[in-house]
Design a protein around this motif. Structure first.
Motif, PDB file in Angstrom:
ATOM      1  N   LEU A 108       6.400 -14.216  -6.347  1.00  0.00           N
ATOM      2  CA  LEU A 108       5.602 -13.747  -7.480  1.00  0.00           C
ATOM      3  C   LEU A 108       4.691 -12.594  -7.070  1.00  0.00           C
ATOM      4  CD1 LEU A 108       4.635 -13.908 -10.380  1.00  0.00           C
ATOM      5  CD2 LEU A 108       3.096 -15.757  -9.689  1.00  0.00           C
ATOM      6  N   VAL A 109       4.054 -12.702  -5.928  1.00  0.00           N
ATOM      7  CA  VAL A 109       3.186 -11.623  -5.441  1.00  0.00           C
ATOM      8  C   VAL A 109       3.999 -10.356  -5.224  1.00  0.00           C
ATOM      9  CG1 VAL A 109       1.762 -10.867  -3.485  1.00  0.00           C
ATOM     10  CG2 VAL A 109       1.388 -13.118  -4.508  1.00  0.00           C
ATOM     11  N   ALA A 110       5.189 -10.479  -4.658  1.00  0.00           N
ATOM     12  CA  ALA A 110       6.054  -9.310  -4.459  1.00  0.00           C
ATOM     13  C   ALA A 110       6.426  -8.686  -5.790  1.00  0.00           C
ATOM     14  CB  ALA A 110       7.309  -9.700  -3.681  1.00  0.00           C
ATOM     15  N   LYS A 111       6.712  -9.502  -6.781  1.00  0.00           N
ATOM     16  CA  LYS A 111       7.089  -8.987  -8.108  1.00  0.00           C
ATOM     17  C   LYS A 111       5.908  -8.249  -8.744  1.00  0.00           C
ATOM     18  CE  LYS A 111      10.089  -8.582 -11.368  1.00  0.00           C
ATOM     19  NZ  LYS A 111      11.179  -7.632 -11.207  1.00  0.00           N
ATOM     20  N   VAL A 112       4.714  -8.775  -8.585  1.00  0.00           N
ATOM     21  CA  VAL A 112       3.525  -8.096  -9.115  1.00  0.00           C
ATOM     22  C   VAL A 112       3.332  -6.760  -8.404  1.00  0.00           C
ATOM     23  CG1 VAL A 112       1.002  -8.208  -9.307  1.00  0.00           C
ATOM     24  CG2 VAL A 112       2.382 -10.202  -9.895  1.00  0.00           C
ATOM     25  N   LEU A 113       3.515  -6.752  -7.089  1.00  0.00           N
ATOM     26  CA  LEU A 113       3.363  -5.509  -6.330  1.00  0.00           C
ATOM     27  C   LEU A 113       4.443  -4.483  -6.684  1.00  0.00           C
ATOM     28  CD1 LEU A 113       2.347  -6.813  -2.801  1.00  0.00           C
ATOM     29  CD2 LEU A 113       0.953  -5.474  -4.385  1.00  0.00           C
ATOM     30  N   GLU A 114       5.592  -4.963  -7.124  1.00  0.00           N
ATOM     31  CA  GLU A 114       6.667  -4.044  -7.521  1.00  0.00           C
ATOM     32  C   GLU A 114       6.205  -3.140  -8.655  1.00  0.00           C
ATOM     33  OE1 GLU A 114      11.264  -4.235  -9.123  1.00  0.00           O
ATOM     34  OE2 GLU A 114       9.894  -5.874  -9.598  1.00  0.00           O
ATOM     35  N   GLY A 115       5.461  -3.695  -9.584  1.00  0.00           N
ATOM     36  CA  GLY A 115       5.049  -2.920 -10.744  1.00  0.00           C
ATOM     37  C   GLY A 115       3.722  -2.201 -10.591  1.00  0.00           C
ATOM     38  N   GLU A 116       2.823  -2.765  -9.804  1.00  0.00           N
ATOM     39  CA  GLU A 116       1.459  -2.222  -9.778  1.00  0.00           C
ATOM     40  C   GLU A 116       0.880  -2.155  -8.378  1.00  0.00           C
ATOM     41  OE1 GLU A 116      -1.204  -3.918 -12.624  1.00  0.00           O
ATOM     42  OE2 GLU A 116       0.460  -4.844 -13.675  1.00  0.00           O
ATOM     43  N   ALA A 117       1.480  -1.463  -7.484  1.00  0.00           N
ATOM     44  CA  ALA A 117       0.943  -1.371  -6.126  1.00  0.00           C
ATOM     45  C   ALA A 117       0.218  -0.053  -5.959  1.00  0.00           C
ATOM     46  CB  ALA A 117       2.076  -1.487  -5.111  1.00  0.00           C
ATOM     47  N   PRO A 118      -0.741   0.052  -5.109  1.00  0.00           N
ATOM     48  CA  PRO A 118      -1.318  -0.979  -4.263  1.00  0.00           C
ATOM     49  C   PRO A 118      -2.390  -1.780  -5.009  1.00  0.00           C
ATOM     50  CG  PRO A 118      -2.286   1.131  -3.710  1.00  0.00           C
ATOM     51  CD  PRO A 118      -1.260   1.386  -4.787  1.00  0.00           C
ATOM     52  N   LEU A 119      -2.530  -3.050  -4.633  1.00  0.00           N
ATOM     53  CA  LEU A 119      -3.519  -3.939  -5.234  1.00  0.00           C
ATOM     54  C   LEU A 119      -4.255  -4.699  -4.139  1.00  0.00           C
ATOM     55  CD1 LEU A 119      -1.440  -5.518  -8.143  1.00  0.00           C
ATOM     56  CD2 LEU A 119      -3.225  -3.796  -8.350  1.00  0.00           C
ATOM     57  N   SER A 120      -5.516  -5.026  -4.422  1.00  0.00           N
ATOM     58  CA  SER A 120      -6.295  -5.847  -3.500  1.00  0.00           C
ATOM     59  C   SER A 120      -5.921  -7.313  -3.700  1.00  0.00           C
ATOM     60  CB  SER A 120      -7.787  -5.658  -3.744  1.00  0.00           C
ATOM     61  OG  SER A 120      -8.143  -6.212  -4.999  1.00  0.00           O
ATOM     62  N   GLN A 121      -6.385  -8.156  -2.808  1.00  0.00           N
ATOM     63  CA  GLN A 121      -6.108  -9.583  -2.926  1.00  0.00           C
ATOM     64  C   GLN A 121      -6.665 -10.134  -4.242  1.00  0.00           C
ATOM     65  OE1 GLN A 121      -7.042 -11.981   0.521  1.00  0.00           O
ATOM     66  NE2 GLN A 121      -7.589 -13.684  -0.804  1.00  0.00           N
ATOM     67  N   GLY A 122      -7.862  -9.721  -4.605  1.00  0.00           N
ATOM     68  CA  GLY A 122      -8.460 -10.175  -5.861  1.00  0.00           C
ATOM     69  C   GLY A 122      -7.674  -9.710  -7.076  1.00  0.00           C
ATOM     70  N   GLN A 123      -7.218  -8.466  -7.050  1.00  0.00           N
ATOM     71  CA  GLN A 123      -6.415  -7.952  -8.152  1.00  0.00           C
ATOM     72  C   GLN A 123      -5.087  -8.694  -8.249  1.00  0.00           C
ATOM     73  OE1 GLN A 123      -6.542  -3.911  -6.691  1.00  0.00           O
ATOM     74  NE2 GLN A 123      -7.693  -3.242  -8.518  1.00  0.00           N
ATOM     75  N   LEU A 124      -4.496  -9.023  -7.093  1.00  0.00           N
ATOM     76  CA  LEU A 124      -3.249  -9.794  -7.098  1.00  0.00           C
ATOM     77  C   LEU A 124      -3.460 -11.177  -7.694  1.00  0.00           C
ATOM     78  CD1 LEU A 124      -1.762  -8.791  -3.650  1.00  0.00           C
ATOM     79  CD2 LEU A 124      -0.635  -8.529  -5.860  1.00  0.00           C
ATOM     80  N   ALA A 125      -4.576 -11.810  -7.364  1.00  0.00           N
ATOM     81  CA  ALA A 125      -4.881 -13.127  -7.927  1.00  0.00           C
ATOM     82  C   ALA A 125      -5.039 -13.037  -9.440  1.00  0.00           C
ATOM     83  CB  ALA A 125      -6.144 -13.694  -7.286  1.00  0.00           C
TER      84      ALA A 125
END
Length: 95
Positions: A37-54
């Motif tokens: 799931l984290v990888a999928k989120v990063l696919e669309g909106e990278a770079p992100l911080s840990q808080g943004q990923l959460a």
């Protein structure tokens, strides 16, 4: 040995999107669902911080931290210091 136009198109897509790379997907397949799931989120909106990923993944901070550690161990994610806040690291998919 020459490549076909289809092979070149697939390679260009893999260069732009690591999730399109079969080797990347094979390594990701062995990881827990939270890492996927984290990888999928990063696919669309990278770079992100840990808080943004959460926030984006709706996962707890602790689970995101675990997922990022697993992704980093598998060399699927890279990190760097944020340009906006040098105290934070941001994460992105590595190809």
């Amino acid at each position: 040995m020459s490549t076909t136009p289809e092979e070149r198109a697939r390679q260009e897509e893999a260069d732009d999107n690591p999730l399109a790379d079969p080797e990347f997907r094979d390594r990701l397949r062995e990881l827990p669902p939270s890492a996927k799931l984290v990888a999928k989120v990063l696919e669309g909106e990278a770079p992100l911080s840990q808080g943004q990923l959460a926030e984006e993944s709706l996962l707890p901070d602790r689970t995101v931290r675990y997922a990022l550690n697993r992704l980093e161990e598998s060399d699927l994610v890279g990190s760097r210091y944020s340009f906006h806040d040098a105290r934070k690291q941001v994460y992105y998919l590595s190809s």
